[in-house]
Motif scaffolding. Structure first.
Motif, PDB file in Angstrom:
ATOM      1  N   ILE A  63       0.082   4.216 -11.962  1.00  0.00           N
ATOM      2  CA  ILE A  63       0.229   5.049 -11.003  1.00  0.00           C
ATOM      3  C   ILE A  63       1.298   4.282  -9.925  1.00  0.00           C
ATOM      4  N   GLU A  64       2.258   5.001  -9.544  1.00  0.00           N
ATOM      5  CA  GLU A  64       2.993   4.585  -8.349  1.00  0.00           C
ATOM      6  C   GLU A  64       2.727   5.211  -7.129  1.00  0.00           C
ATOM      7  N   LEU A  65       2.474   4.483  -6.245  1.00  0.00           N
ATOM      8  CA  LEU A  65       2.273   5.333  -4.736  1.00  0.00           C
ATOM      9  C   LEU A  65       3.434   4.732  -3.623  1.00  0.00           C
ATOM     10  N   VAL A  66       3.581   5.564  -2.786  1.00  0.00           N
ATOM     11  CA  VAL A  66       4.365   5.153  -1.566  1.00  0.00           C
ATOM     12  C   VAL A  66       3.258   5.612  -0.763  1.00  0.00           C
ATOM     13  N   LEU A  67       2.728   4.960   0.430  1.00  0.00           N
ATOM     14  CA  LEU A  67       2.101   5.167   1.181  1.00  0.00           C
ATOM     15  C   LEU A  67       2.684   6.078   2.269  1.00  0.00           C
ATOM     16  N   HIS A  68       2.171   6.983   3.209  1.00  0.00           N
ATOM     17  CA  HIS A  68       2.685   7.448   4.301  1.00  0.00           C
ATOM     18  C   HIS A  68       2.496   6.151   5.497  1.00  0.00           C
ATOM     19  N   PRO A  69       3.476   6.127   6.290  1.00  0.00           N
ATOM     20  CA  PRO A  69       3.169   5.124   7.082  1.00  0.00           C
ATOM     21  C   PRO A  69       2.126   5.009   8.203  1.00  0.00           C
ATOM     22  N   ASP A  70       1.489   6.079   8.273  1.00  0.00           N
ATOM     23  CA  ASP A  70       0.318   6.287   8.990  1.00  0.00           C
ATOM     24  C   ASP A  70      -0.957   5.620   8.358  1.00  0.00           C
ATOM     25  N   SER A  71      -0.860   5.689   7.067  1.00  0.00           N
ATOM     26  CA  SER A  71      -1.897   5.383   6.010  1.00  0.00           C
ATOM     27  C   SER A  71      -2.270   3.864   6.180  1.00  0.00           C
ATOM     28  N   ALA A 128     -10.313  10.010   1.476  1.00  0.00           N
ATOM     29  CA  ALA A 128     -10.367   9.127   2.182  1.00  0.00           C
ATOM     30  C   ALA A 128      -9.482   9.209   3.531  1.00  0.00           C
ATOM     31  N   GLY A 129      -8.592  10.397   3.336  1.00  0.00           N
ATOM     32  CA  GLY A 129      -7.562  10.738   4.429  1.00  0.00           C
ATOM     33  C   GLY A 129      -6.427   9.752   4.397  1.00  0.00           C
ATOM     34  N   ILE A 130      -6.073   9.439   3.254  1.00  0.00           N
ATOM     35  CA  ILE A 130      -4.726   8.591   3.017  1.00  0.00           C
ATOM     36  C   ILE A 130      -3.954   9.342   2.722  1.00  0.00           C
ATOM     37  N   ARG A 131      -2.536   9.363   3.368  1.00  0.00           N
ATOM     38  CA  ARG A 131      -1.422  10.297   3.059  1.00  0.00           C
ATOM     39  C   ARG A 131      -0.533   9.607   2.135  1.00  0.00           C
ATOM     40  N   LEU A 132       0.249  10.495   1.547  1.00  0.00           N
ATOM     41  CA  LEU A 132       1.295   9.804   0.588  1.00  0.00           C
ATOM     42  C   LEU A 132       2.440  10.308   0.605  1.00  0.00           C
ATOM     43  N   THR A 133       3.632   9.610   0.543  1.00  0.00           N
ATOM     44  CA  THR A 133       4.861  10.201   0.659  1.00  0.00           C
ATOM     45  C   THR A 133       5.529  10.296  -0.576  1.00  0.00           C
ATOM     46  N   ASP A 134       5.072   9.722  -1.737  1.00  0.00           N
ATOM     47  CA  ASP A 134       5.444   9.909  -2.987  1.00  0.00           C
ATOM     48  C   ASP A 134       4.227   9.204  -3.790  1.00  0.00           C
ATOM     49  N   VAL A 135       4.145   9.946  -5.134  1.00  0.00           N
ATOM     50  CA  VAL A 135       3.196   9.534  -6.143  1.00  0.00           C
ATOM     51  C   VAL A 135       3.843   9.894  -7.629  1.00  0.00           C
ATOM     52  N   SER A 136       3.575   9.157  -8.398  1.00  0.00           N
ATOM     53  CA  SER A 136       3.817   9.332  -9.962  1.00  0.00           C
ATOM     54  C   SER A 136       3.192   8.728 -10.759  1.00  0.00           C
ATOM     55  N   VAL A 148      -7.166  -1.047 -14.014  1.00  0.00           N
ATOM     56  CA  VAL A 148      -7.919  -1.671 -15.106  1.00  0.00           C
ATOM     57  C   VAL A 148      -7.302  -2.993 -15.023  1.00  0.00           C
ATOM     58  N   GLY A 149      -6.323  -3.189 -14.023  1.00  0.00           N
ATOM     59  CA  GLY A 149      -5.889  -4.876 -13.888  1.00  0.00           C
ATOM     60  C   GLY A 149      -5.636  -4.981 -12.623  1.00  0.00           C
ATOM     61  N   SER A 150      -4.740  -5.588 -12.181  1.00  0.00           N
ATOM     62  CA  SER A 150      -4.555  -6.026 -10.671  1.00  0.00           C
ATOM     63  C   SER A 150      -3.634  -5.057 -10.225  1.00  0.00           C
ATOM     64  N   VAL A 151      -3.998  -4.701  -8.750  1.00  0.00           N
ATOM     65  CA  VAL A 151      -3.203  -3.653  -8.302  1.00  0.00           C
ATOM     66  C   VAL A 151      -1.977  -4.418  -7.257  1.00  0.00           C
ATOM     67  N   TYR A 152      -0.596  -4.184  -7.723  1.00  0.00           N
ATOM     68  CA  TYR A 152       0.456  -4.904  -7.197  1.00  0.00           C
ATOM     69  C   TYR A 152       0.745  -3.854  -5.866  1.00  0.00           C
ATOM     70  N   ALA A 153       0.736  -4.613  -4.639  1.00  0.00           N
ATOM     71  CA  ALA A 153       1.054  -3.864  -3.567  1.00  0.00           C
ATOM     72  C   ALA A 153       2.167  -4.582  -2.884  1.00  0.00           C
ATOM     73  N   GLU A 154       3.189  -3.706  -2.281  1.00  0.00           N
ATOM     74  CA  GLU A 154       4.189  -4.511  -1.605  1.00  0.00           C
ATOM     75  C   GLU A 154       4.319  -3.630  -0.448  1.00  0.00           C
ATOM     76  N   GLY A 155       3.910  -4.052   0.694  1.00  0.00           N
ATOM     77  CA  GLY A 155       4.257  -2.955   2.051  1.00  0.00           C
ATOM     78  C   GLY A 155       3.316  -1.784   1.387  1.00  0.00           C
ATOM     79  N   GLY A 156       4.001  -0.584   1.695  1.00  0.00           N
ATOM     80  CA  GLY A 156       3.203   0.750   1.528  1.00  0.00           C
ATOM     81  C   GLY A 156       3.494   1.077  -0.061  1.00  0.00           C
ATOM     82  N   ASN A 157       4.009   0.303  -0.913  1.00  0.00           N
ATOM     83  CA  ASN A 157       4.078   0.482  -2.319  1.00  0.00           C
ATOM     84  C   ASN A 157       3.217  -0.117  -3.241  1.00  0.00           C
ATOM     85  N   MET A 158       2.519   0.721  -4.192  1.00  0.00           N
ATOM     86  CA  MET A 158       1.758   0.407  -4.830  1.00  0.00           C
ATOM     87  C   MET A 158       1.883   0.796  -6.482  1.00  0.00           C
TER      88      MET A 158
END
Lengths: 269, 338
Positions: B242-250, B295-303, B264-274
């Motif tokens: 799963i590729e996530l880009v968090l909204h700046p407010d999240s 949890a009220g987390i807003r996303l800019t992009d997800v795939s 199932v492994g480590s979550v790789y996070a870099e800023g708001g990208n996961m």
């Protein structure tokens, strides 16, 4: 052993056949092979011919053997460029992965490139003929003259085959060979008699194999100007022998080098 | 007939066997002690980015290159001591589609047949057979420079099969092909393997290795970094991503804690990208999105996407594919996964 030899011959024939198909199918190459000799014959005859006076003969008759020798020397670069192109495109890698003779690719290539030389000789001879060049010693000697020229071109193509496998880039081959071929073909008796050159250049010209093959062709065609003193230098006094000596030495050195290089050649190496 | 002699020579059932292969080009250690074994009738994929040593390994095994150290045998024949015997048993098709552009498809295969010493008439018959089998009959008598990329690859592959070799080497057979041509080529390769050919293929595509190989060796800097079946490797690197880009407010930390439950492994996070490795495909994906939403987390992009070579490297080595040498690989992998 006999079977090995038979395979080497049939493999070489398969490679030569491929190269002949390519000659037929890429007319652009053929055109450049044929047009440039015509241009050279015309340009040299009418530009230099109007300024250079060879006593007792027409300059055109003197010139034509020089143009033959020069064109065949330049023609050798086709062999190097062809092999470099095959290296670049990975075709040599494919050949090397086949259970074919190790010598076939280079033997087939040098053999099929003789066709270029035959064609350009025919065209140049025809152009020369139209401008008044004649051979005066009969057809047998003339045929010997052409054969010697072709043999010389064949030997040179072995040098270029070796270089083509070392420097696998068509552009580098073409540029680098110009730097060698221009002095080889001009510091010679090809376009002007070498007698009046400054001493170091004169010695170079006298022993230059391009001079020898030119001199040999002139003698066999009967194009030596009347009243020209016989050359005193051994190389030019025995031009046929001296040319053949070069042919044998070049092939004896460069054919094994090229075959060995082919066997080890690898795009990444 | 050839196939029978092969099984006789390779008594222990290993058709390709390499030990400690090493090769250095100047400063670059292209191979650094690579071991490979391929049992008869199976497919091994060498998976790695550009510059990992895949082509060098193939060059050594196909006698194009003598290694600085190590040994290798193909169906019992030593690549250094008996290269001629090796060449009689192998077919090689390279990533550069080494067919002659100015010759027609037929002329290319016919020439190769003659160079295998099949004889004039047998070479011609074999060439026509292969052109038919690779759907190139219509183009058979056209010069290759009129062929599409996919047609060239098929012809190149056909060239490797002229003498029906029991062992086949395919160096990046589909690199640069569009997805449709790639699928066609995969079908051809599957068919070959179904007939009992032993195959070693190199690839930059995780999916290609997954589709074709019984066994996968992941290599980097000329050495093995992982080895296993596609399933074993997938278990090791997790399934989809799963590729996530968090909204700046999240809140990044909250989002990361939630995603760790599904990962199932480590979550790789870099800023708001996961990047989150998961198994369970769309179900897990949907559940994860619900949890984030809850949890009220807003996303800019997800795939959701398949794992790429980048993910394999990230998991196995802790760093991604070296961008300096293989940005092309990364770009192409994405469209395979899509």
């Amino acid at each position: 052993m006999m079977q090995r030899l038979a395979f080497a011959v049939s493999d070489g024939a398969a490679i030569a056949r491929r190269n002949v198909i390519k000659i037929r199918r890429v007319p652009e190459i053929l055109v450049s092979v044929l047009i440039s000799p015509i241009l050279i014959v015309l340009l040299f005859s009418y530009v230099f011919g109007s300024a250079i006076d060879i006593p007792g003969s027409s300059y055109r008759e003197f010139l034509i053997s020089g143009v033959f020798a020069m064109t065949l020397t330049f023609g050798a670069t086709f062999t190097g460029a062809g092999l470099a192109d095959d290296m670049q495109k990975g075709i040599i890698d494919r050949f090397r992965s086949l259970p074919m003779s190790r010598s076939a690719v280079v033997f087939g290539r040098t053999a099929s490139d003789v066709i270029y030389n035959v064609l350009s000789l025919v065209i140049m001879a025809a152009t020369g003929f139209l401008m008044g060049w004649r051979f005066h010693n009969g057809p047998a000697e003339a045929i010997l003259g052409f054969a010697l020229l072709l043999l010389f071109g064949y030997a040179l193509s072995w040098i270029m085959a070796y270089i083509g496998l070392i420097v696998p880039s068509v552009e580098v081959i073409n540029n680098a060979s110009m730097m060698v071929i221009f002095p080889m073909t001009f510091v010679a008796n090809t376009f002007v008699p070498s007698d009046n050159l400054v001493t170091p250049l004169r010695i170079f010209a006298e022993w230059n194999p391009v001079s020898a093959v030119t001199q040999a062709a002139r003698e066999l065609f009967g194009n030596i100007p009347a009243g020209t003193p016989d050359p005193t230098v051994w190389s030019l006094a025995n031009p046929v022998l001296y040319t053949l000596l070069w042919v044998v030495i070049i092939i004896a050195v460069f054919a094994p080098l090229a075959v060995r290089r082919y066997a080890r050649a690898n795009r990444k190496a | 007939m050839k196939r029978r002699t092969m099984s006789a020579t390779a008594a222990d059932g290993q058709i390709i066997e390499a030990r400690g292969l090493a090769k250095r080009y100047g400063e670059v250690q292209a191979l650094a002690g690579l071991d490979l074994t391929v049992p008869q009738g199976t497919v091994l994929a060498l998976l790695g980015p550009n510059g990992a040593g895949k082509t060098t390994a193939v060059s050594v095994l196909t006698t194009l290159l003598v290694p600085d150290a190590g040994t290798a045998t193909i169906a019992g024949a030593d690549v250094i001591d008996a290269p001629e015997d090796v060449r009689r048993r192998i077919g090689l098709s390279g990533q550069y589609a080494a067919v002659d552009e100015t010759l027609t498809g037929f002329e290319n295969l016919d020439m190769i047949g003659r160079l295998y010493h099949l004889g004039r008439s047998r070479s011609a018959v074999r060439a026509r057979e292969l052109l038919e089998r690779f759907s190139l009959t219509e183009a058979a008598d056209r010069p290759v420079n009129t062929y599409s990329g996919g047609m060239r690859r098929r012809l190149d592959l056909a060239g490797a099969l002229v003498a029906e070799p029991p062992v086949l080497f395919l160096d990046e057979p589909t690199t640069g092909l569009d997805p449709r041509s790639r699928n066609e080529l995969w079908d051809v390769i599957r068919d070959l393997v179904g007939r009992g050919t032993t195959l070693l293929l190199t690839t930059q595509y995780m999916e290609e290795a997954d589709q074709l190989a019984d066994d996968i060796v992941v290599i980097d800097h000329g050495r093995e970094i992982a080895h296993g079946t596609a399933d074993q490797l997938k278990a090791m690197i997790g399934g989809d991503r799963i590729e996530l880009v968090l909204h700046p407010d999240s809140d990044v930390n909250v989002a990361q804690r939630i995603m760790a439950r599904f990962s199932v492994g480590s979550v790789y996070a870099e800023g708001g990208n996961m990047t989150v490795p998961i198994t369970g495909g769309a179900d897990t994906f949907t559940a994860a999105l619900r949890a984030l939403d809850g949890a009220g987390i807003r996303l800019t992009d997800v795939s959701l996407r398949r794992p790429t070579l980048d993910d394999v490297f990230l998991t196995l080595t802790g760093h991604g594919v070296d961008r300096g040498t293989s940005d092309r690989a990364g770009a192409e992998l994405e469209d395979v996964a899509a």
